[in-house]
Design a protein around this motif. Structure first.
Motif, PDB file in Angstrom:
ATOM      1  N   UNK A  19       1.009  -0.978   0.074  1.00 23.33           N
ATOM      2  CA  UNK A  19       0.050  -0.084  -0.033  1.00 23.33           C
ATOM      3  C   UNK A  19       1.070   1.203  -0.084  1.00 23.33           C
ATOM      4  N   UNK A  20       0.790   2.027  -1.072  1.00 27.68           N
ATOM      5  CA  UNK A  20       1.410   3.573  -0.989  1.00 27.68           C
ATOM      6  C   UNK A  20       0.944   4.184   0.330  1.00 27.68           C
ATOM      7  N   UNK A  21       1.835   5.015   0.984  1.00 22.57           N
ATOM      8  CA  UNK A  21       1.403   5.935   2.014  1.00 22.57           C
ATOM      9  C   UNK A  21       2.515   6.831   1.841  1.00 22.57           C
ATOM     10  N   UNK A  22       2.094   8.003   2.641  1.00 21.26           N
ATOM     11  CA  UNK A  22       2.849   9.389   2.566  1.00 21.26           C
ATOM     12  C   UNK A  22       3.005   9.767   4.214  1.00 21.26           C
ATOM     13  N   UNK A  71      -7.352   7.806   5.417  1.00 23.44           N
ATOM     14  CA  UNK A  71      -7.081   6.477   5.000  1.00 23.44           C
ATOM     15  C   UNK A  71      -7.967   6.221   3.969  1.00 23.44           C
ATOM     16  N   UNK A  72      -7.577   5.844   2.576  1.00 21.63           N
ATOM     17  CA  UNK A  72      -8.394   5.582   1.309  1.00 21.63           C
ATOM     18  C   UNK A  72      -8.691   4.103   1.217  1.00 21.63           C
ATOM     19  N   UNK A  73      -9.829   3.845   1.181  1.00 22.74           N
ATOM     20  CA  UNK A  73     -10.285   2.292   0.847  1.00 22.74           C
ATOM     21  C   UNK A  73     -10.860   2.422  -0.447  1.00 22.74           C
ATOM     22  N   UNK A  74     -10.872   1.096  -1.207  1.00 23.94           N
ATOM     23  CA  UNK A  74     -11.819   0.832  -2.174  1.00 23.94           C
ATOM     24  C   UNK A  74     -13.295   0.711  -1.824  1.00 23.94           C
ATOM     25  N   UNK A  75     -14.173   1.356  -2.093  1.00 24.97           N
ATOM     26  CA  UNK A  75     -15.449   1.057  -1.408  1.00 24.97           C
ATOM     27  C   UNK A  75     -16.099  -0.035  -1.988  1.00 24.97           C
ATOM     28  N   UNK A  76     -15.583  -0.577  -3.064  1.00 22.58           N
ATOM     29  CA  UNK A  76     -16.290  -1.842  -3.341  1.00 22.58           C
ATOM     30  C   UNK A  76     -15.642  -3.207  -2.813  1.00 22.58           C
ATOM     31  N   UNK A  77     -14.130  -3.281  -2.963  1.00 21.04           N
ATOM     32  CA  UNK A  77     -13.574  -4.451  -2.553  1.00 21.04           C
ATOM     33  C   UNK A  77     -13.256  -4.195  -0.879  1.00 21.04           C
ATOM     34  N   UNK A  78     -13.158  -3.025  -0.515  1.00 12.40           N
ATOM     35  CA  UNK A  78     -12.671  -2.612   1.006  1.00 12.40           C
ATOM     36  C   UNK A  78     -11.352  -3.103   1.288  1.00 12.40           C
ATOM     37  N   UNK A  79     -10.601  -2.623   0.236  1.00 10.97           N
ATOM     38  CA  UNK A  79      -9.055  -2.764   0.464  1.00 10.97           C
ATOM     39  C   UNK A  79      -8.358  -1.594   0.632  1.00 10.97           C
ATOM     40  N   UNK A  82      -4.520   3.827   0.111  1.00 11.88           N
ATOM     41  CA  UNK A  82      -3.549   4.803   0.387  1.00 11.88           C
ATOM     42  C   UNK A  82      -3.689   5.155   1.863  1.00 11.88           C
ATOM     43  N   UNK A  83      -2.558   5.619   2.397  1.00  9.04           N
ATOM     44  CA  UNK A  83      -2.580   5.977   3.746  1.00  9.04           C
ATOM     45  C   UNK A  83      -1.830   7.412   3.921  1.00  9.04           C
ATOM     46  N   UNK A  84      -2.488   8.233   4.713  1.00  5.10           N
ATOM     47  CA  UNK A  84      -1.419   9.294   5.151  1.00  5.10           C
ATOM     48  C   UNK A  84      -1.133   9.445   6.727  1.00  5.10           C
TER      49      UNK A  84
END
Length: 178
Positions: A19-22, A71-79, A82-84
């Motif tokens: 997972x990409x993060x910043x 924290x960004x998640x995919x609304x369909x797959x719940x994965x 990205x995280x800040x």
């Protein structure tokens, strides 16, 4: 640390279980990271939406003390997408919104009243490691017409109440039938 950028590179990273993060703040340029998705997800579930200070151990760099940002998640797959993280100074006073949990059943509710929660968090100022995850307020003694304010919260001397002390956070009133 992560050296790649762009949609395609991030898609490839996610397909590899990363997972990409910043990390922002701390007076330095933003630091791009790639993190193991499974491990990150397990750890985020424990602390997300809390005032938890996290120690990020970054290969080839110093440890950083951070708060979880977006924290960004995919609304369909719940994965995870990205995280800040926001780097903080542990010796610097900051403002935090701390959740309030109301416990018990108010006497006024047992007597036919209704409990109204006006606020579910309180704003405090203090050192990051001294901020609690939440406050519990017992409402069992509230009768019809009674209320509690932010000033009724018992704070340690190291914390400062920023929310107005006279603001009502919970009250019990007569039930209105419409």
């Amino acid at each position: 640390m992560r050296t790649s950028a762009g949609k395609g590179a991030m898609r490839q990273l996610r397909m590899k279980g990363k997972t990409p993060a910043v990390v922002y703040g701390g007076g330095a340029a933003a630091l791009s990271l790639e993190m193991d998705t499974k491990t990150l997800m397990q750890q985020l579930l424990e602390i997300y939406r809390q005032n938890a200070v996290v120690t990020l151990k970054i290969d080839g760099d110093k440890d950083r003390y951070v708060l979880v940002g977006e924290v960004q998640t995919d609304p369909v797959r719940d994965t995870l997408i990205h995280a800040d993280f926001c780097e903080i100074d542990l010796q610097k006073v900051r403002r935090f919104d701390v959740p309030i949990v109301y416990t018990g059943i108010a006497k006024g509710v047992d007597l036919g009243g209704e409990m109204f929660v006006e606020h579910d968090s309180v704003t405090l100022e203090g050192l990051p490691l001294e901020i609690p995850d939440q406050f519990s307020l017992a409402v069992t003694d509230l009768k019809i017409g009674d209320h509690m304010t932010f000033g009724d919260i018992s704070l340690p001397p190291s914390l400062k109440l920023i929310s107005r002390a006279d603001t009502v956070c919970v009250k019990v009133d007569k039930k209105i039938n419409v």
